[in-house]
Design a protein around this motif. Structure first.
Motif, mmCIF file in Angstrom:
data_model
loop_
_atom_site.group_PDB
_atom_site.id
_atom_site.type_symbol
_atom_site.label_atom_id
_atom_site.label_comp_id
_atom_site.label_asym_id
_atom_site.label_seq_id
_atom_site.Cartn_x
_atom_site.Cartn_y
_atom_site.Cartn_z
ATOM 1 N N ILE A 13 -5.871 -4.025 -0.102
ATOM 2 C CA ILE A 13 -5.015 -5.025 -0.760
ATOM 3 C C ILE A 13 -5.873 -6.266 -0.961
ATOM 4 O O ILE A 13 -6.434 -6.816 -0.014
ATOM 5 C CB ILE A 13 -3.790 -5.378 0.110
ATOM 6 C CG1 ILE A 13 -3.011 -4.116 0.445
ATOM 7 C CG2 ILE A 13 -2.901 -6.402 -0.597
ATOM 8 C CD1 ILE A 13 -2.333 -3.432 -0.712
ATOM 9 N N PRO B 200 0.804 -1.219 0.000
ATOM 10 C CA PRO B 200 0.000 0.000 0.000
ATOM 11 C C PRO B 200 0.839 1.272 0.000
ATOM 12 O O PRO B 200 0.333 2.357 -0.255
ATOM 13 C CB PRO B 200 -0.823 -0.094 1.289
ATOM 14 C CG PRO B 200 -0.064 -1.023 2.157
ATOM 15 C CD PRO B 200 0.677 -1.946 1.280
ATOM 16 N N GLN B 201 2.149 1.153 0.314
ATOM 17 C CA GLN B 201 2.986 2.344 0.406
ATOM 18 C C GLN B 201 3.509 2.818 -0.941
ATOM 19 O O GLN B 201 3.938 3.959 -1.072
ATOM 20 C CB GLN B 201 4.206 2.052 1.303
ATOM 21 C CG GLN B 201 3.819 1.606 2.687
ATOM 22 C CD GLN B 201 3.770 2.794 3.607
ATOM 23 O OE1 GLN B 201 3.366 3.885 3.201
ATOM 24 N NE2 GLN B 201 4.190 2.577 4.832
ATOM 25 N N LEU C 230 1.658 1.876 -7.131
ATOM 26 C CA LEU C 230 0.914 0.618 -7.046
ATOM 27 C C LEU C 230 1.607 -0.460 -7.850
ATOM 28 O O LEU C 230 0.987 -1.236 -8.577
ATOM 29 C CB LEU C 230 -0.536 0.789 -7.551
ATOM 30 C CG LEU C 230 -1.348 1.925 -6.943
ATOM 31 C CD1 LEU C 230 -2.796 1.860 -7.426
ATOM 32 C CD2 LEU C 230 -1.337 1.863 -5.413
ATOM 33 N N PRO D 88 -2.646 -3.913 -4.855
ATOM 34 C CA PRO D 88 -3.475 -2.797 -4.390
ATOM 35 C C PRO D 88 -4.670 -2.631 -5.328
ATOM 36 O O PRO D 88 -4.542 -2.797 -6.544
ATOM 37 C CB PRO D 88 -2.546 -1.575 -4.482
ATOM 38 C CG PRO D 88 -1.274 -2.046 -5.066
ATOM 39 C CD PRO D 88 -1.396 -3.459 -5.471
ATOM 40 N N TYR D 89 -5.827 -2.292 -4.738
ATOM 41 C CA TYR D 89 -7.028 -2.191 -5.567
ATOM 42 C C TYR D 89 -7.851 -1.000 -5.087
ATOM 43 O O TYR D 89 -8.674 -1.113 -4.177
ATOM 44 C CB TYR D 89 -7.817 -3.497 -5.475
ATOM 45 C CG TYR D 89 -8.882 -3.640 -6.552
ATOM 46 C CD1 TYR D 89 -10.238 -3.444 -6.265
ATOM 47 C CD2 TYR D 89 -8.526 -3.986 -7.857
ATOM 48 C CE1 TYR D 89 -11.193 -3.580 -7.253
ATOM 49 C CE2 TYR D 89 -9.490 -4.120 -8.852
ATOM 50 C CZ TYR D 89 -10.823 -3.920 -8.540
ATOM 51 O OH TYR D 89 -11.772 -4.050 -9.531
ATOM 52 N N GLU D 90 -7.635 0.161 -5.666
ATOM 53 C CA GLU D 90 -8.253 1.400 -5.168
ATOM 54 C C GLU D 90 -9.481 1.775 -5.975
ATOM 55 O O GLU D 90 -9.532 2.834 -6.613
ATOM 56 C CB GLU D 90 -7.254 2.557 -5.255
ATOM 57 C CG GLU D 90 -6.082 2.452 -4.299
ATOM 58 C CD GLU D 90 -5.088 3.585 -4.496
ATOM 59 O OE1 GLU D 90 -5.078 4.201 -5.591
ATOM 60 O OE2 GLU D 90 -4.309 3.876 -3.577
ATOM 61 N N PHE E 64 -3.337 1.692 5.880
ATOM 62 C CA PHE E 64 -3.081 1.581 4.440
ATOM 63 C C PHE E 64 -3.549 2.819 3.692
ATOM 64 O O PHE E 64 -3.355 2.928 2.481
ATOM 65 C CB PHE E 64 -3.797 0.351 3.841
ATOM 66 C CG PHE E 64 -3.178 -0.959 4.227
ATOM 67 C CD1 PHE E 64 -3.786 -2.141 3.846
ATOM 68 C CD2 PHE E 64 -2.001 -1.033 4.961
ATOM 69 C CE1 PHE E 64 -3.235 -3.368 4.182
ATOM 70 C CE2 PHE E 64 -1.441 -2.245 5.314
ATOM 71 C CZ PHE E 64 -2.067 -3.427 4.923
ATOM 72 N N ASP E 65 -4.210 3.725 4.417
ATOM 73 C CA ASP E 65 -4.616 5.000 3.819
ATOM 74 C C ASP E 65 -5.451 4.805 2.554
ATOM 75 O O ASP E 65 -5.135 5.305 1.479
ATOM 76 C CB ASP E 65 -3.383 5.858 3.505
ATOM 77 C CG ASP E 65 -3.743 7.302 3.168
ATOM 78 O OD1 ASP E 65 -2.861 8.045 2.701
ATOM 79 O OD2 ASP E 65 -4.933 7.676 3.332
ATOM 80 N N LYS E 66 -6.538 4.086 2.691
ATOM 81 C CA LYS E 66 -7.516 3.890 1.621
ATOM 82 C C LYS E 66 -6.974 3.079 0.443
ATOM 83 O O LYS E 66 -7.492 3.189 -0.668
ATOM 84 C CB LYS E 66 -8.074 5.235 1.118
ATOM 85 C CG LYS E 66 -8.741 6.055 2.181
ATOM 86 C CD LYS E 66 -9.469 7.239 1.557
ATOM 87 C CE LYS E 66 -10.074 8.150 2.580
ATOM 88 N NZ LYS E 66 -9.089 8.926 3.329
ATOM 89 N N THR E 67 -5.941 2.295 0.657
ATOM 90 C CA THR E 67 -5.484 1.394 -0.405
ATOM 91 C C THR E 67 -5.757 -0.042 0.019
ATOM 92 O O THR E 67 -4.937 -0.655 0.704
ATOM 93 C CB THR E 67 -3.973 1.579 -0.679
ATOM 94 O OG1 THR E 67 -3.724 2.935 -1.015
ATOM 95 C CG2 THR E 67 -3.515 0.691 -1.819
ATOM 96 N N GLN F 88 -8.333 -4.167 4.440
ATOM 97 C CA GLN F 88 -8.558 -2.716 4.386
ATOM 98 C C GLN F 88 -8.238 -2.174 5.767
ATOM 99 O O GLN F 88 -9.078 -2.169 6.662
ATOM 100 C CB GLN F 88 -10.026 -2.421 4.043
ATOM 101 C CG GLN F 88 -10.339 -2.578 2.583
ATOM 102 C CD GLN F 88 -11.812 -2.390 2.266
ATOM 103 O OE1 GLN F 88 -12.610 -3.297 2.472
ATOM 104 N NE2 GLN F 88 -12.179 -1.223 1.780
#
Lengths: 545, 90, 108
Positions: A525, A459-460, A464, A483-485, A520-523, A516
């Motif tokens: 996995i 997530p960092q 992505l 990652p799946y935003e 992860f700040d809204k990212t 979630q």
């Protein structure tokens, strides 16, 4: 400025044999046709062809090109084809809009013609080879010399050197002799004559020398007289001139017959996709067996789709004219198919023998590429392998995770291969498994021995671009986490479509984990499982609607 | 072939200038066009594009398929401003 | 022999055509009505049409079909006229083009 808009069922650009025959076939079925040509006279290259044509009686073999041209023009006039001569199609725009600079009674004006069907029959132009002093007056294309003698009845010099022994070089040499010129020789870097043996034999028995395995080194001359001579030399196996073999020839004209290449600017502007096929002259627009290009309703016929001869141009023109008439509802499919079948058979007969075979194969390859491209929805695709290759400078066949063992357990894979200033991944790894260092544009290196597979780097990464691969998931399956935003996040247990780096469907996949976490700040996995054989490529999912 | 041989007849660009452009980073026909003007003249590359492509292939070890032609834009033949601006309708 | 082809095995004997007078660099020359300027000039042995902008080198007919523009000359005051696809007219004034025929373009 007001540009008059005219609507036409069919516009044919180019009134050579291909354009004329397509206009005729369509007009026969009642289609309203506008035929445009930039020249003062219709007929294309036919008016330079004073020699008798080859082929079968269907192709008016034995008839001279100039006479075929006259017949076609008369026929099209009788059928009511609108013909604009000395008028140039300067561009093709959206929705099959063509901008034409019409010349009517000496007056030029711009007309916008909106067509239902466009047939592009713009032909080909001469290739060139360059050499020292090739810009001197007296150096010209073989076609230019042919126009001068056969159309304008003026001989542009006394002593000619012909560079190139393809059919154009051979035929024009013969016609130069007929016009009263002395052909001092023909040269070709190849070791064999490029065109038909019978054409070469005609000039050979006039005593004209052939210098095979020779190239032209330079033209001699001056600013007042133009060309006064030429220097040729023998070439070695690498096409390099052999010093000491130079010969000086006294000539005042050097004609270049280096082959022809399609004049496809309008087709390219219209969006027609093309490919490179050297047997056809270079870059040619793709078409199917009905001569339709990759743009629906736009046809390409004649030399623009591959440099051949007038007889194939006539037939290709007919195919397009009939198919377009069918699509416009003027002729029933059954009748159209019958006509097209007969034409296709005749075309095949023209593409036989050692010369025709190459063109037949080339045309088959072209049609095959047309279908490969159009079946993929004609979309421009981003090719990640090419992108990786381009960046790393190495030749890569495919991107793989072969280096990961089946028993290894989860390990990170960083698909980041460009030098950009970015290093959150290095900071994200508590175990120091990711190294970037200074400067921060360095490409990240993953140390697999230090990687614990915790996945915190995923997530960092702002790009992505980090994936977590676990081949040990089961005996025949591996997992990939990514990652799946997006708005709709899958749930554990969902069955989804796994896709590759270009979004192409690979296989069905099960969602085995969705993480979630606030940190992860809204990212989110997402982890999916796929059969082992897909683990190199599965990097995203598509959820069923 | 000597470096002073002309490649682009319309803009009088030499082989040496094309080579320099490629050495300086030009990778495509369009790159070469932008640096040297080869292909920007009245004939819009009808003569020289093929020579530029050959040189790119030779110098960068590319195949012919990789030396893409430049993009075609309207007008495909020279046209005068007078015709563009004319208000004549019939 | 360079110049007009009087007898041709396929095209036949040259038919007499209506003549027009054109002016080339101040000199009056005869041409056939409707023929291309480049042909009329070539018939008189003239094959230098212009001098280039940069290198001031001579150019003449190269492609012969209006694609390359090397045959361009100043015709009735207008430069860049492609003489291989432009027919002659009575009294037409044709001049060798130097560069773009602007001030300072002359070869000397």
């Amino acid at each position: 400025m007001v540009i008059i808009l005219i609507k036409m069922e069919m516009v044919v650009i180019g009134a050579g044999p291909a354009g004329l025959s397509s206009a005729i076939e369509a007009a026969k079925e009642g289609v309203e046709v506008l035929l445009v040509d930039e020249n003062l006279k219709a007929g294309g290259q036919l008016f330079k062809q004073i020699h008798k044509f080859f082929g079968s009686s269907d192709h008016r073999a034995g008839v001279r090109g100039i006479d075929i041209g006259k017949e076609l023009i008369n026929e099209s006039r009788k059928l009511g084809v609108n013909i604009w001569l000395n008028s140039i199609a300067i561009g093709i725009f959206d929705d099959k809009n063509i901008l034409i600079k019409q010349n009517k009674n000496g007056r030029e004006s711009l007309k916008r013609v909106q067509a239902d069907k466009i047939i592009i029959a713009t032909g080909a132009s001469e290739k060139v080879i360059n050499f020292t002093n090739w810009t001197l007056p007296g150096v010209m294309g073989a076609g230019a010399a042919q126009t001068m003698i056969n159309v304008h009845r003026v001989l542009p010099g006394d002593r000619f050197l012909m560079v190139g022994t393809g059919n154009v070089g051979l035929i024009v040499s013969y016609q130069l002799i007929q016009a009263g010129a002395k052909v001092v020789g023909l040269i070709d870097a190849a070791e064999e004559v490029g065109g038909y043996g019978v054409h070469a034999a005609k000039i050979a028995r006039k005593g004209v020398p052939f210098y095979l395995n020779h190239t032209i080194i330079k033209a001699d001359g001056n600013n007042k007289d133009g060309v006064t001579g030429a220097v040729i030399a023998e070439v070695d196996d690498n096409w390099q001139p052999i010093s000491g073999t130079e010969k000086e020839l006294k000539v005042d004209v050097i004609t270049l017959a280096a082959g022809l290449k399609p004049l496809s600017e309008l087709a390219n502007m219209a969006g027609c996709k093309r490919t490179y096929i050297s047997e056809l002259g270079g870059w040619v627009p793709l078409h199917n067996e009905n001569m339709e290009s990759t743009v629906s309703g736009v046809y390409v016929v004649g030399d623009v789709t591959g440099v051949e001869e007038a007889n194939t141009a006539l037939e290709e023109g007919r195919l397009a004219g009939i198919d377009a008439a069918e699509k416009l509802g003027r002729i029933a499919a059954k009748e159209s198919n019958n006509k097209k079948k007969n034409i296709t058979k005749r075309v095949k007969n023209l593409r036989l023998g050692p010369f025709g075979e190459n063109r037949l194969k080339a045309k088959e390859k072209l049609i095959k590429e047309y279908y490969e491209l159009t079946d993929k929805d004609c979309r421009e695709k981003y090719d990640p392998v090419k992108a990786m290759e381009h960046q790393s400078g190495e030749k890569i066949k495919r991107i793989s995770v072969d280096h990961i063992d089946k028993t290894q357990g989860p390990v990170a894979v960083i698909e980041c291969n460009q030098e950009i200033p970015c290093n959150p991944c290095e900071l994200a790894c508590k175990f120091g498994a990711i190294e970037i260092g200074e400067p921060i544009t360095n490409i990240p290196i993953l140390n697999e021995e230090k990687c614990t597979g915790c996945g915190l780097c995923l997530p960092q990464c702002p790009g992505l671009a980090i994936f977590l691969i676990d081949k040990s998931y089961s005996s025949d399956k591996s997992t990939v986490a990514f990652p799946y935003e997006y708005k709709h996040i899958p749930k554990k247990g969902d069955i989804v479509d796994a896709v590759d780096r270009q979004g192409n469907y690979l296989c069905k996949a099960e969602v085995v984990k969705v993480l979630q976490l606030e940190k992860f700040d809204k990212t989110p996995i997402v982890t999916i499982s796929v059969l082992d054989k897909y683990i190199d490529d599965a990097r995203n999912i598509k959820m069923s609607d | 072939m000597k470096d002073d041989v002309i490649v682009c007849r319309c803009e009088e660009v030499t082989l040496g200038e094309i080579k320099e452009a490629i050495e300086a980073g030009a990778r495509t026909v369009t790159d070469v066009k932008r640096r040297t003007r080869a292909g920007m003249g009245l004939c819009q590359g009808k003569s020289c594009e093929i020579i530029v492509q050959r040189q790119l292939c030779k110098q960068l070890n590319l195949s012919s398929e990789e030396a893409h032609p430049a993009r075609d834009r309207a007008p495909v033949r020279p046209i005068s401003f007078g015709v563009l601006g004319d208000e004549y309708n019939d | 022999m360079a110049g007009r082809i009087d007898r041709h095995p396929i095209l036949g004997k040259r038919k007499a055509k209506e003549e027009v007078e054109i002016i080339f660099n101040g000199k009056k020359i005869k041409a056939e009505k409707g023929e291309m300027i480049a042909a009329a000039l070539q018939a008189k042995g003239i094959r230098i049409h212009r001098f280039t902008i940069k290198n001031k080198e001579p150019r003449g007919v190269f492609c012969g079909i209006g694609q390359c523009t090397d045959c361009a000359m100043e015709v009735n005051g207008q430069p860049n006229v492609r003489t291989c696809v432009t027919p002659v007219e009575e009294g037409m004034v044709i001049n060798t083009q130097y560069g773009l025929n602007r001030d300072g373009d002359n070869i000397d």
